[in-house]
Structure formats: structure tokens, C-alpha cells
Motif scaffolding. Sequence first.
Motif, PDB file in Angstrom:
ATOM      1  N   GLN A 149      59.232 137.952  73.216  1.00 20.00           N
ATOM      2  CA  GLN A 149      58.272 138.972  73.648  1.00 20.00           C
ATOM      3  C   GLN A 149      57.005 138.249  74.088  1.00 20.00           C
ATOM      4  N   SER A 151      52.963 138.036  73.949  1.00 21.12           N
ATOM      5  CA  SER A 151      51.778 138.533  73.245  1.00 21.12           C
ATOM      6  C   SER A 151      50.535 138.037  73.981  1.00 21.12           C
ATOM      7  N   TRP A 210      60.240 138.055  67.478  1.00 25.97           N
ATOM      8  CA  TRP A 210      59.570 138.871  66.456  1.00 25.97           C
ATOM      9  C   TRP A 210      59.383 138.084  65.157  1.00 25.97           C
ATOM     10  N   PHE A 219      50.567 137.879  65.283  1.00 25.48           N
ATOM     11  CA  PHE A 219      50.186 139.283  65.527  1.00 25.48           C
ATOM     12  C   PHE A 219      48.789 139.606  65.000  1.00 25.48           C
ATOM     13  N   ILE A 225      51.356 143.146  72.066  1.00 24.08           N
ATOM     14  CA  ILE A 225      52.655 142.478  72.232  1.00 24.08           C
ATOM     15  C   ILE A 225      53.509 143.339  73.152  1.00 24.08           C
ATOM     16  N   GLU A 227      56.940 144.288  74.653  1.00 25.58           N
ATOM     17  CA  GLU A 227      58.351 144.121  74.309  1.00 25.58           C
ATOM     18  C   GLU A 227      59.133 143.881  75.601  1.00 25.58           C
ATOM     19  N   ARG A 278      59.585 143.273  63.669  1.00 26.12           N
ATOM     20  CA  ARG A 278      58.964 144.114  64.709  1.00 26.12           C
ATOM     21  C   ARG A 278      58.279 145.305  64.033  1.00 26.12           C
ATOM     22  N   ILE A 282      54.270 146.498  63.666  1.00 22.60           N
ATOM     23  CA  ILE A 282      53.780 147.844  64.022  1.00 22.60           C
ATOM     24  C   ILE A 282      53.051 148.449  62.815  1.00 22.60           C
ATOM     25  N   SER A 287      48.424 144.841  65.750  1.00 26.15           N
ATOM     26  CA  SER A 287      48.813 144.553  67.125  1.00 26.15           C
ATOM     27  C   SER A 287      49.561 145.752  67.683  1.00 26.15           C
ATOM     28  N   VAL A 289      52.312 147.343  69.985  1.00 27.03           N
ATOM     29  CA  VAL A 289      53.537 146.956  70.692  1.00 27.03           C
ATOM     30  C   VAL A 289      53.682 147.837  71.928  1.00 27.03           C
ATOM     31  N   THR A 291      55.698 149.208  75.049  1.00 27.56           N
ATOM     32  CA  THR A 291      57.052 149.403  75.590  1.00 27.56           C
ATOM     33  C   THR A 291      56.927 149.606  77.094  1.00 27.56           C
TER      34      THR A 291
END
Length: 328
Positions: A149, A151, A210, A219, A225, A227, A278, A282, A287, A289, A291
Motif C-alpha cells: 500500500q 502511505s 499492512w 501509520f 494510507i 489501499e 489493516r 483503522i 491514519s 485508509v 479506498t
Amino acid sequence: MKNLQKMVSAITLCVGMVAGAQAAPDTIKFSHVVAENTPKGQMALKFRDLVAERIGDKYVVEVYPNSQLFGDGKEMEALILGDIQFIAPSLSKFSKYTKQLQIYDLPFLFKDMAAVDRFQRSEAGQALLNSVQGKGLTGLGYLHNGLKQLSANDPLRVPSDADGKKFRIMSSDVLAAQFEAVDAVPLKKPFSEVFTLLQTRAIDGQENTWSNIYSKKFFEVQPYITESNHGVLDYMVTTSNEFWSGLPDADRDVLKKALDEAVAHGNQIANEKGMKDRQNIIDSGRSQVITLTDAERQQWVEVMKPVWGEFQEQIGQSLIDAAVASNQ
Ligand code: SIN
């Protein structure tokens, strides 16, 4: 006469003690750069325990995590020199020894980890384990970590968001080209330096799995981050030709079996841990995430995928075709 008898008994006793004495077990050092609560960390510990259980009278495995003994850039030399006996570097870190393993760095090559697994089990994937043989290294098997991923300090939704930003990468020219394709600035840096580089804002972002982002607390210093699942970070468990061929056949078999089982254990953890970490990230609230929509992701694919062409000659088109076929 009595003295002579005493001397003979003393000599007999000494000879008996020497013959009965157990030689100390040989130390096998397994060095790696990640935390213990990762697939690689757990695999190394499992290997240590299986060896202790099965052949502990002859070998003791010492595991050195977190770049404690050798970091990136030093561990392969240390292996060849015989200072350590096992490592499991990311496949992205072998480019000094073979260009073929660069295949694993091609962006958006594998659609998921099941495809990575199919390719690694295929004839072409297995043959790649021998690609470093001529350089004094023996590849003993693949170990999964997972998909990478992105970041960063700022949200990355489309490739232009990465424009001009500095990203830490592993020592791979393919990864450098991947970031250059989005007009970002790639910097090859050891894993052990990433947290500080991010924390001090000497760099803007990085790419990782992750479990690495969570276990190394990236993170906590990266507010976003994305995904992206744009590439794979897997490992090759590696020893030196000299150490491996110098082992008695029976011992080598026991060690290989223990290693295979430890790798299977690590792979199982990789599957579960990726999703768990992951969620941990969250839940931390540190951080966000991001999508991507299909259209946003497609933009990254279109900009990054042309990198394949730059490395096609070094890697070989037939190998790339075999990897692509594993997506079916
Ligand atoms: C590792 O998982 O071994 C380290 C990966 C990295 O250098 O980013």
C-alpha cells in the motif's frame, strides 16, 4: 606395578570421557530486518523451535530480528562471508545478484496473493529460486508477506497527487521507475531508517505491506494510507551455497523439512495478519485508509504499467507471460 595399573585406569577413564562427550551444537544465525510479530519474524522463530525439537543436539538456531545484527545492504554479504547462515530478504533486494527476480516488482502484475502463490509454485517461479546460485546463494523457498500500500503525508488518490513527493523504496530499479512514472522522487533507503525518515518528514511517503506498516508504526507518522495493492512484497529464504552444501545430507534434509514447515506457518500468518493489521491501523485512528474508486485505481495502472517495457529485456518476456498467466 601398582602405579602402572593406576596410570592405565586413568588413561582408560580419560579416553572414555572424551568418547562419551557430546560436541556442542553448531550455531545457525538467522538474521532479518522486520519485527518478530510479522510473517517473517514468526517463520524464523518457528524454524528455530522445530530445529531445537528435531535436531537440537546438533544445531541451535539464533534469530536476530529488527536489523539487530545486519540490516539491508549488509545481510547478503554477511551470508556469503559465513557470518550468518539464513536470511529472508524481500525479493526486491536481490537486484545486485540477479535481474530476473525484478519480475516481482513490476507494478500491477499480480491481481492478488493467490496469483502470486500460483506463480511461485509454477515451474517458472520455482526456477527463479536458483537465479542467485551462481553468486554463492541458495534460494530455499518463498515466503509471503502481502500486497503493498502507499502511505504519505497527504492523501494520494490519483497519480498526480504523488507529483514531486519523496518516497522511500527498497533497493530496486523497477521500484525507482515505478515512482518516477508518477513524477515522484524515489529514494533507496534501508528498512531500519524508514520510521525516522517519515517522522522527521525527510521523506513524504513509502510503500509497504499492512504488517510492516503496523509493526514498525509507520501509520503513526503517516496520516494517509492508500489501499492500492499495486505490488507484492514477498521473500526468498536464502542460505549460502557453502553452508548448505557443507552440511551432512541427513542434517540438510531435517533442516529443509523444518524450514518448509516454518514457511507454511509464516504464509498462514501472512494471510491473517495483513487484514488484522489493516484493521488495527483503522482502529487506531492515527491514519486514514483511502479506498480508491475503480476509475482512480485505473489511473495508477495506466501510468505505472508502462514500466514493464523498460525491464522486459532484463527479466524476459516469457517469464512475464508466465506471471501474467497466473492471474487466471
Ligand atoms: C521486509 O519486509 O523485510 C522489509 C521490507 C522493506 O524494506 O520495506
